[in-house]
Enzyme design. Sequence first.
Site, PDB file in Angstrom:
ATOM      1  N   GLY A   8       0.679  -0.972   0.240  1.00  0.00           N
ATOM      2  CA  GLY A   8       0.016  -0.244  -0.221  1.00  0.00           C
ATOM      3  C   GLY A   8       1.086   1.476  -0.496  1.00  0.00           C
ATOM      4  N   GLN A  12      -1.832   7.386   1.817  1.00  0.00           N
ATOM      5  CA  GLN A  12      -1.705   8.086   2.206  1.00  0.00           C
ATOM      6  C   GLN A  12      -0.609   7.782   3.307  1.00  0.00           C
ATOM      7  OE1 GLN A  12      -5.194   9.426   5.362  1.00  0.00           O
ATOM      8  NE2 GLN A  12      -4.208  11.174   5.925  1.00  0.00           N
ATOM      9  N   ASP A  53      -0.590  -7.505  -6.055  1.00  0.00           N
ATOM     10  CA  ASP A  53      -2.198  -7.480  -5.515  1.00  0.00           C
ATOM     11  C   ASP A  53      -2.213  -8.382  -3.954  1.00  0.00           C
ATOM     12  OD1 ASP A  53      -4.362  -8.083  -4.959  1.00  0.00           O
ATOM     13  OD2 ASP A  53      -5.036  -8.317  -6.562  1.00  0.00           O
ATOM     14  N   TYR A 142     -15.637  -2.305   7.285  1.00  0.00           N
ATOM     15  CA  TYR A 142     -14.124  -1.253   7.321  1.00  0.00           C
ATOM     16  C   TYR A 142     -13.817  -2.751   9.018  1.00  0.00           C
ATOM     17  CZ  TYR A 142     -10.343   1.640   8.412  1.00  0.00           C
ATOM     18  OH  TYR A 142      -9.621   1.926   8.243  1.00  0.00           O
TER      19      TYR A 142
HETATM   20  P1  NAD Z   1      -4.688   4.134   1.230  1.00  0.00           P
HETATM   21  O1  NAD Z   1      -6.050   4.016   0.714  1.00  0.00           O
HETATM   22  O2  NAD Z   1      -4.639   5.673   1.736  1.00  0.00           O
HETATM   23  O3  NAD Z   1      -4.089   3.039   0.940  1.00  0.00           O
HETATM   24  C1  NAD Z   1      -4.342   2.099   0.686  1.00  0.00           C
HETATM   25  C2  NAD Z   1      -3.524   1.684  -0.041  1.00  0.00           C
HETATM   26  O4  NAD Z   1      -3.823  -0.284  -0.824  1.00  0.00           O
HETATM   27  C3  NAD Z   1      -3.704   2.233  -2.155  1.00  0.00           C
HETATM   28  O5  NAD Z   1      -2.860   2.760  -2.203  1.00  0.00           O
HETATM   29  C4  NAD Z   1      -4.541   1.041  -2.479  1.00  0.00           C
HETATM   30  O6  NAD Z   1      -3.986   1.036  -3.962  1.00  0.00           O
HETATM   31  C5  NAD Z   1      -3.437  -0.596  -1.620  1.00  0.00           C
HETATM   32  N1  NAD Z   1      -4.176  -1.411  -2.286  1.00  0.00           N
HETATM   33  C6  NAD Z   1      -5.395  -1.897  -2.529  1.00  0.00           C
HETATM   34  N2  NAD Z   1      -5.449  -3.200  -2.935  1.00  0.00           N
HETATM   35  C7  NAD Z   1      -5.096  -3.504  -3.309  1.00  0.00           C
HETATM   36  C8  NAD Z   1      -4.787  -4.393  -2.974  1.00  0.00           C
HETATM   37  N3  NAD Z   1      -5.682  -5.758  -3.297  1.00  0.00           N
HETATM   38  N4  NAD Z   1      -3.456  -5.283  -3.046  1.00  0.00           N
HETATM   39  C9  NAD Z   1      -2.500  -4.476  -2.948  1.00  0.00           C
HETATM   40  N5  NAD Z   1      -2.388  -3.150  -2.704  1.00  0.00           N
HETATM   41  C10 NAD Z   1      -3.503  -2.466  -2.758  1.00  0.00           C
HETATM   42  O7  NAD Z   1      -5.335   3.598   2.844  1.00  0.00           O
HETATM   43  P2  NAD Z   1      -4.155   4.593   4.219  1.00  0.00           P
HETATM   44  O8  NAD Z   1      -4.713   5.791   4.633  1.00  0.00           O
HETATM   45  O9  NAD Z   1      -2.599   4.915   3.929  1.00  0.00           O
HETATM   46  O10 NAD Z   1      -4.514   3.191   5.349  1.00  0.00           O
HETATM   47  C11 NAD Z   1      -3.388   2.240   5.351  1.00  0.00           C
HETATM   48  C12 NAD Z   1      -3.271   1.371   6.636  1.00  0.00           C
HETATM   49  O11 NAD Z   1      -4.301   1.997   7.683  1.00  0.00           O
HETATM   50  C13 NAD Z   1      -4.796   0.664   6.256  1.00  0.00           C
HETATM   51  O12 NAD Z   1      -4.997  -0.697   7.040  1.00  0.00           O
HETATM   52  C14 NAD Z   1      -6.101   1.155   7.273  1.00  0.00           C
HETATM   53  O13 NAD Z   1      -7.172   0.989   7.196  1.00  0.00           O
HETATM   54  C15 NAD Z   1      -4.929   1.608   7.972  1.00  0.00           C
HETATM   55  N6  NAD Z   1      -5.690   3.414   8.753  1.00  0.00           N
HETATM   56  C16 NAD Z   1      -5.628   4.396   8.123  1.00  0.00           C
HETATM   57  C17 NAD Z   1      -5.854   5.163   8.917  1.00  0.00           C
HETATM   58  C18 NAD Z   1      -6.466   6.700   7.686  1.00  0.00           C
HETATM   59  O14 NAD Z   1      -6.482   7.298   8.059  1.00  0.00           O
HETATM   60  N7  NAD Z   1      -5.380   6.749   6.919  1.00  0.00           N
HETATM   61  C19 NAD Z   1      -6.412   5.511  10.197  1.00  0.00           C
HETATM   62  C20 NAD Z   1      -6.753   4.968  10.782  1.00  0.00           C
HETATM   63  C21 NAD Z   1      -6.184   3.041  10.116  1.00  0.00           C
HETATM   64  C1  AKB Z   2     -11.237   6.030   7.797  1.00  0.00           C
HETATM   65  O1  AKB Z   2     -11.993   6.707   7.981  1.00  0.00           O
HETATM   66  O2  AKB Z   2     -11.727   4.802   7.267  1.00  0.00           O
HETATM   67  C2  AKB Z   2     -10.284   6.043   8.020  1.00  0.00           C
HETATM   68  C3  AKB Z   2      -9.744   5.421   9.957  1.00  0.00           C
HETATM   69  C4  AKB Z   2     -10.317   6.541  11.025  1.00  0.00           C
HETATM   70  O3  AKB Z   2      -9.411   4.189   9.982  1.00  0.00           O
HETATM   71  N1  AKB Z   2      -9.286   6.953   8.289  1.00  0.00           N
END
Ligand code: NAD
Ligand code: AKB
Length: 320
Positions: A8, A12, A53, A142
Amino acid sequence: MHKILVTGAAGQIGSELTIVLRKRYGNENVIATAHIKRPDEALLESGPCHFIDCTEINMVAEIVKKHKVGTIYHLASILSAVAEENPQFAWNVNMFGLYNVLEVAREYKCAVFTPSSIGAFGLTTPLDETPQDTIQRPNTMYGITKVAGELLCDYYFRRFGVDTRGVRYPGLISYKTLPGGGTTDYAVEIFYEAINQKKYTCYLKAGTCLDMMYMPDALRAAIALMEAGPSKLKHRNAFNVTAMSVAPEDIAAEIKKIIPEFTLDFKVDPLRQAIADSWPNSMDDSAARKEWGWKPEYDLECTTKDMIEHISQKHKIKTD
Ligand code: NAD
Ligand code: AKB
């Protein structure tokens, strides 16, 4: 040294974590992997990058074997709002992706960092000062994948000795890469709109308090937890971590100190409001503080100043 794999990496968190890890451990030692979304040039040019993937176990295994990976930061995931619109797809990516990473980690003896989320809680969870160990009955796909993921990581540690670790991130605020379809995305959008339009229409209603954190703190948390001595960790896979508990009008008030003409109004999106209402107002992160020394550096005021400064710079470069 053993190499580090980031899944990933175009997301973000991944787009920033990969660069920070490369600075810390060396460019060639951090293997970025992306899926459909292409990472930016800085990431592509600073070290190895592959497109995989994560629902295909052979693709994960090949990279781990080829690069002799010792630690995986597994960030590939579908976030809450997109997951609620397409639950079957979210289950597939979030559960099979994680399962594949854990299976490969078991075979090749890798450590694994997997973020959980405030989304792992639900309406029956105590919503204020949510304890580390408490009721977890989320009502979103989720959230279900996040709780199942926490349990699966615990299982792989207990049953197979895989060094699994993780945090429950709150909503993350950052200026580099836009968020990927979550409920807390408003806390990023509001800054772009404040700078570009001087106004923002929020899809969550006033008074919706949620935990938030600025990205530099989130990156520090991941690395600090992975570097912590294992004997200190009682809660390996789902440490509550937070930096601030804020509602949309709190962020707006802070923005107004810098952009006085900024205005906020509301047009509630029922899907995302229902998700936000089922999440904590504020989490108790004392277990993370005690077990591995977690302490955030950015409050809302510092976050706001930094966001406005960086987005304004980005905007200026684009329009120059
Ligand atoms: P994001 O959506 O920005 O990035 C996720 C990435 O996963 C994307 O670039 C996408 O292309 C990739 N992806 C999707 N399907 C895929 C697949 N089949 N194989 C490989 N890659 C694939 O998410 P993020 O915000 O960077 O979050 C990363 C992790 O942190 C996640 O587990 C999310 O639940 C967790 N998280 C994020 C936040 C937040 O606010 N950003 C908060 C809590 C938890
Ligand atoms: C979302 O809103 O899905 C994420 C998270 C808090 O897990 N930013």
